[in-house]
Design a protein around this motif. Structure first.
Motif, mmCIF file in Angstrom:
data_model
loop_
_atom_site.group_PDB
_atom_site.id
_atom_site.type_symbol
_atom_site.label_atom_id
_atom_site.label_comp_id
_atom_site.label_asym_id
_atom_site.label_seq_id
_atom_site.Cartn_x
_atom_site.Cartn_y
_atom_site.Cartn_z
ATOM 1 N N ALA A 77 0.851 -1.182 0.000
ATOM 2 C CA ALA A 77 0.000 0.000 0.000
ATOM 3 C C ALA A 77 0.887 1.232 0.000
ATOM 4 C CB ALA A 77 -0.908 0.006 1.222
ATOM 5 N N VAL A 78 0.574 2.180 -0.861
ATOM 6 C CA VAL A 78 1.366 3.396 -0.983
ATOM 7 C C VAL A 78 0.549 4.565 -0.446
ATOM 8 C CG1 VAL A 78 2.600 4.925 -2.545
ATOM 9 C CG2 VAL A 78 2.540 2.462 -2.997
ATOM 10 N N SER A 79 1.109 5.294 0.508
ATOM 11 C CA SER A 79 0.430 6.433 1.114
ATOM 12 C C SER A 79 0.425 7.612 0.151
ATOM 13 C CB SER A 79 1.138 6.832 2.406
ATOM 14 O OG SER A 79 2.372 7.465 2.113
ATOM 15 N N PRO A 80 -0.394 8.639 0.415
ATOM 16 C CA PRO A 80 -0.370 9.840 -0.437
ATOM 17 C C PRO A 80 1.008 10.493 -0.495
ATOM 18 C CG PRO A 80 -2.327 9.829 0.950
ATOM 19 C CD PRO A 80 -1.459 8.703 1.427
ATOM 20 N N GLU A 81 1.829 10.253 0.545
ATOM 21 C CA GLU A 81 3.178 10.821 0.562
ATOM 22 C C GLU A 81 4.194 9.946 -0.174
ATOM 23 O OE1 GLU A 81 0.496 12.089 3.452
ATOM 24 O OE2 GLU A 81 1.459 10.113 3.474
ATOM 25 N N GLY A 82 3.723 8.803 -0.700
ATOM 26 C CA GLY A 82 4.610 7.919 -1.427
ATOM 27 C C GLY A 82 5.269 6.844 -0.599
ATOM 28 N N GLU A 83 4.901 6.735 0.675
ATOM 29 C CA GLU A 83 5.483 5.713 1.542
ATOM 30 C C GLU A 83 4.843 4.360 1.256
ATOM 31 O OE1 GLU A 83 5.964 4.706 6.329
ATOM 32 O OE2 GLU A 83 4.760 6.422 5.649
ATOM 33 N N ALA A 84 5.667 3.331 1.057
ATOM 34 C CA ALA A 84 5.182 1.980 0.768
ATOM 35 C C ALA A 84 5.161 1.151 2.038
ATOM 36 C CB ALA A 84 6.060 1.325 -0.280
ATOM 37 N N ARG A 85 4.044 0.499 2.293
ATOM 38 C CA ARG A 85 3.893 -0.371 3.452
ATOM 39 C C ARG A 85 3.225 -1.662 3.013
ATOM 40 N NH1 ARG A 85 1.433 3.349 8.379
ATOM 41 N NH2 ARG A 85 2.981 5.041 8.326
ATOM 42 N N THR A 86 3.614 -2.767 3.615
ATOM 43 C CA THR A 86 2.998 -4.059 3.316
ATOM 44 C C THR A 86 1.765 -4.260 4.189
ATOM 45 O OG1 THR A 86 5.102 -5.049 2.687
ATOM 46 C CG2 THR A 86 3.322 -6.556 3.271
ATOM 47 N N VAL A 87 0.646 -4.573 3.551
ATOM 48 C CA VAL A 87 -0.569 -4.930 4.267
ATOM 49 C C VAL A 87 -0.934 -6.361 3.882
ATOM 50 C CG1 VAL A 87 -1.433 -2.569 4.490
ATOM 51 C CG2 VAL A 87 -2.029 -3.908 2.467
ATOM 52 N N GLY A 88 -1.562 -7.071 4.797
ATOM 53 C CA GLY A 88 -1.926 -8.459 4.530
ATOM 54 C C GLY A 88 -3.212 -8.825 5.232
ATOM 55 N N PHE A 89 -3.944 -9.763 4.650
ATOM 56 C CA PHE A 89 -5.259 -10.115 5.154
ATOM 57 C C PHE A 89 -5.490 -11.620 5.025
ATOM 58 C CE2 PHE A 89 -5.159 -6.006 3.103
ATOM 59 C CZ PHE A 89 -5.674 -5.140 4.067
ATOM 60 N N ASP A 90 -6.152 -12.202 6.026
ATOM 61 C CA ASP A 90 -6.610 -13.587 5.975
ATOM 62 C C ASP A 90 -8.130 -13.553 5.948
ATOM 63 O OD1 ASP A 90 -4.108 -15.183 6.195
ATOM 64 O OD2 ASP A 90 -3.926 -14.047 8.065
ATOM 65 N N LEU A 91 -8.718 -14.103 4.898
ATOM 66 C CA LEU A 91 -10.162 -14.060 4.692
ATOM 67 C C LEU A 91 -10.754 -15.452 4.880
ATOM 68 C CD1 LEU A 91 -10.242 -11.868 1.443
ATOM 69 C CD2 LEU A 91 -9.899 -11.146 3.829
ATOM 70 N N THR A 92 -11.796 -15.535 5.697
ATOM 71 C CA THR A 92 -12.473 -16.804 5.947
ATOM 72 C C THR A 92 -13.909 -16.677 5.461
ATOM 73 O OG1 THR A 92 -11.082 -17.159 7.904
ATOM 74 C CG2 THR A 92 -13.068 -18.510 7.701
ATOM 75 N N PHE A 93 -14.181 -17.243 4.303
ATOM 76 C CA PHE A 93 -15.491 -17.118 3.682
ATOM 77 C C PHE A 93 -16.471 -18.139 4.264
ATOM 78 C CE2 PHE A 93 -12.471 -15.529 0.521
ATOM 79 C CZ PHE A 93 -13.034 -14.296 0.232
ATOM 80 N N ALA A 94 -17.721 -17.744 4.321
ATOM 81 C CA ALA A 94 -18.773 -18.618 4.825
ATOM 82 C C ALA A 94 -20.051 -18.358 4.030
ATOM 83 C CB ALA A 94 -19.022 -18.378 6.312
ATOM 84 N N ALA A 95 -20.943 -19.334 4.045
ATOM 85 C CA ALA A 95 -22.233 -19.176 3.380
ATOM 86 C C ALA A 95 -23.286 -19.932 4.175
ATOM 87 C CB ALA A 95 -22.172 -19.703 1.945
ATOM 88 N N PHE A 96 -24.510 -19.451 4.088
ATOM 89 C CA PHE A 96 -25.612 -20.112 4.779
ATOM 90 C C PHE A 96 -26.896 -19.856 4.007
ATOM 91 C CE2 PHE A 96 -25.183 -15.884 6.601
ATOM 92 C CZ PHE A 96 -26.477 -15.393 6.555
ATOM 93 N N THR A 97 -27.874 -20.649 4.300
ATOM 94 C CA THR A 97 -29.190 -20.510 3.681
ATOM 95 C C THR A 97 -30.221 -20.319 4.774
ATOM 96 O OG1 THR A 97 -28.545 -21.936 1.848
ATOM 97 C CG2 THR A 97 -30.908 -21.595 2.187
ATOM 98 N N GLY A 98 -31.062 -19.329 4.608
ATOM 99 C CA GLY A 98 -32.112 -19.091 5.577
ATOM 100 C C GLY A 98 -33.288 -20.019 5.363
ATOM 101 N N ALA A 99 -34.210 -19.939 6.281
ATOM 102 C CA ALA A 99 -35.433 -20.724 6.156
ATOM 103 C C ALA A 99 -36.323 -20.100 5.072
ATOM 104 C CB ALA A 99 -36.161 -20.778 7.492
ATOM 105 N N GLY A 100 -37.350 -20.802 4.705
ATOM 106 C CA GLY A 100 -38.299 -20.240 3.755
ATOM 107 C C GLY A 100 -37.938 -20.507 2.312
ATOM 108 N N GLU A 101 -38.793 -20.010 1.434
ATOM 109 C CA GLU A 101 -38.682 -20.300 0.007
ATOM 110 C C GLU A 101 -37.489 -19.613 -0.640
ATOM 111 O OE1 GLU A 101 -41.461 -19.773 -4.017
ATOM 112 O OE2 GLU A 101 -42.316 -19.567 -2.009
#
Length: 308
Positions: A133-157
């Motif tokens: 990620a580069v700041s408006p001032e031009g500074e570069a920083r490393t960002v990282g993310f761990d994503l845990t996806f999930a899904a479900f179905t509700g009741a009803g039609e």
């Protein structure tokens, strides 16, 4: 949130609001709209799988304004792998612009995934990434993310939600959050609630409660409120949504669980109103909140943060 509470695993204390994805057709056009609302946005960033974003940082949560930059490299989903890029591509094709995904915070992706499986939610392969990620001032920083996806179905039609769900753990939060990005002309400080609409909100209380990791929820005449350690998840009927935000806020009646609005807490409601008027928006005063509709498929509300 206290430091003591924050130190507990999210699977124990529940999962607070981390961010909401707002899928748009053109990133810079949408960014200009959100800037006119009085928000300060981060510089554009590109994901390695073909999407791009700009972010509105708040106190511990954010809004991710997301567009497809290169559809030719979007990975397709499989039975076991969720594709963030393909989900938002398909959302835009199916629905048009709007709030596409609700994301909750995580301190332990493996624990989240195990908890989701125990609750009967569908789980997917772990996914993580890093970028510069580069700041408006031009500074570069490393960002990282761990994503845990999930899904479900509700009741009803019509139980299949028209929204995506995942948790997010930041690997280098000190490189992501910046105080200058959280100073907004409209004085917004926090995301108080993500508001869903559903024909029958009770059809989704089990799935959403399991996703949030909280057992208690409040049933009202309008629908459900699921409190989290940071903000709330609200689910209301179409009639209740229109009564609260106005008929123009929901021009079509959704037949599935749909993420329709965001409630922001601001320090100075008058200043927020001034920013909205200066931005050229039609503002409705509804029950002490200033409401703007049609923000690239979403409704946004600004409410004063209680003093003291």
């Amino acid at each position: 949130m206290s430091d003591a509470l924050r130190s507990l695993p999210t699977a124990v204390r529940g999962r607070g609001l981390d961010h909401v994805v707002a899928a748009v057709a053109e990133l810079e056009r949408a960014a200009e709209t959100w800037e006119r609302l009085g928000f300060r946005l981060t510089p554009p960033a590109r994901h390695p799988w073909g999407t791009e974003n700009r972010v509105i940082q708040l106190d511990g949560s954010f809004v991710e304004i997301l567009a497809v930059a290169d559809a030719s490299i979007l990975p397709e989903p499989t039975e076991t792998a969720f594709s963030f890029g393909a989900w938002n591509r398909d959302f835009l094709a199916r629905r048009g612009e709007g709030l596409s995904m609700l994301v909750l915070e995580s301190t332990d992706p493996a624990a989240d995934r195990a908890a989701f499986a125990r609750a009967g939610l569908r789980t997917f392969e772990p996914f993580g990434f890093e970028r510069v990620a580069v700041s408006p001032e031009g500074e570069a920083r490393t960002v990282g993310f761990d994503l845990t996806f999930a899904a479900f179905t509700g009741a009803g039609e019509n139980g299949e939600p028209d929204a995506g769900f995942f948790t997010c753990r930041q690997r280098f939060p000190e490189n992501f959050w910046r105080a200058d990005h959280q100073s907004h002309p409209n004085t917004a400080r926090r995301l108080d609630a993500a508001v869903f609409v559903a024909p029958d909100p009770s059809d989704f209380h089990e799935g959403l409660s399991a996703f949030a990791g909280v057992r208690e929820f409040h049933a009202t005449s309008a629908g459900l409120v699921i409190p989290t350690p940071r903000g709330a998840i609200e689910v209301v009927t179409p009639a209740a949504f229109r009564w609260r935000w106005g008929a123009e806020a929901l021009p079509e009646t959704p037949d599935r669980l749909t993420l329709a609005a965001l409630r922001f807490g601001v320090s100075a409601l008058g200043e927020a109103a001034s920013q909205l008027v200066a931005g050229g928006f039609t503002v409705a005063d509804r029950a002490g909140a200033f409401v703007v509709t049609g923000i690239h498929g979403a409704t946004v509300a600004f409410e004063a943060i209680p003093q003291g």
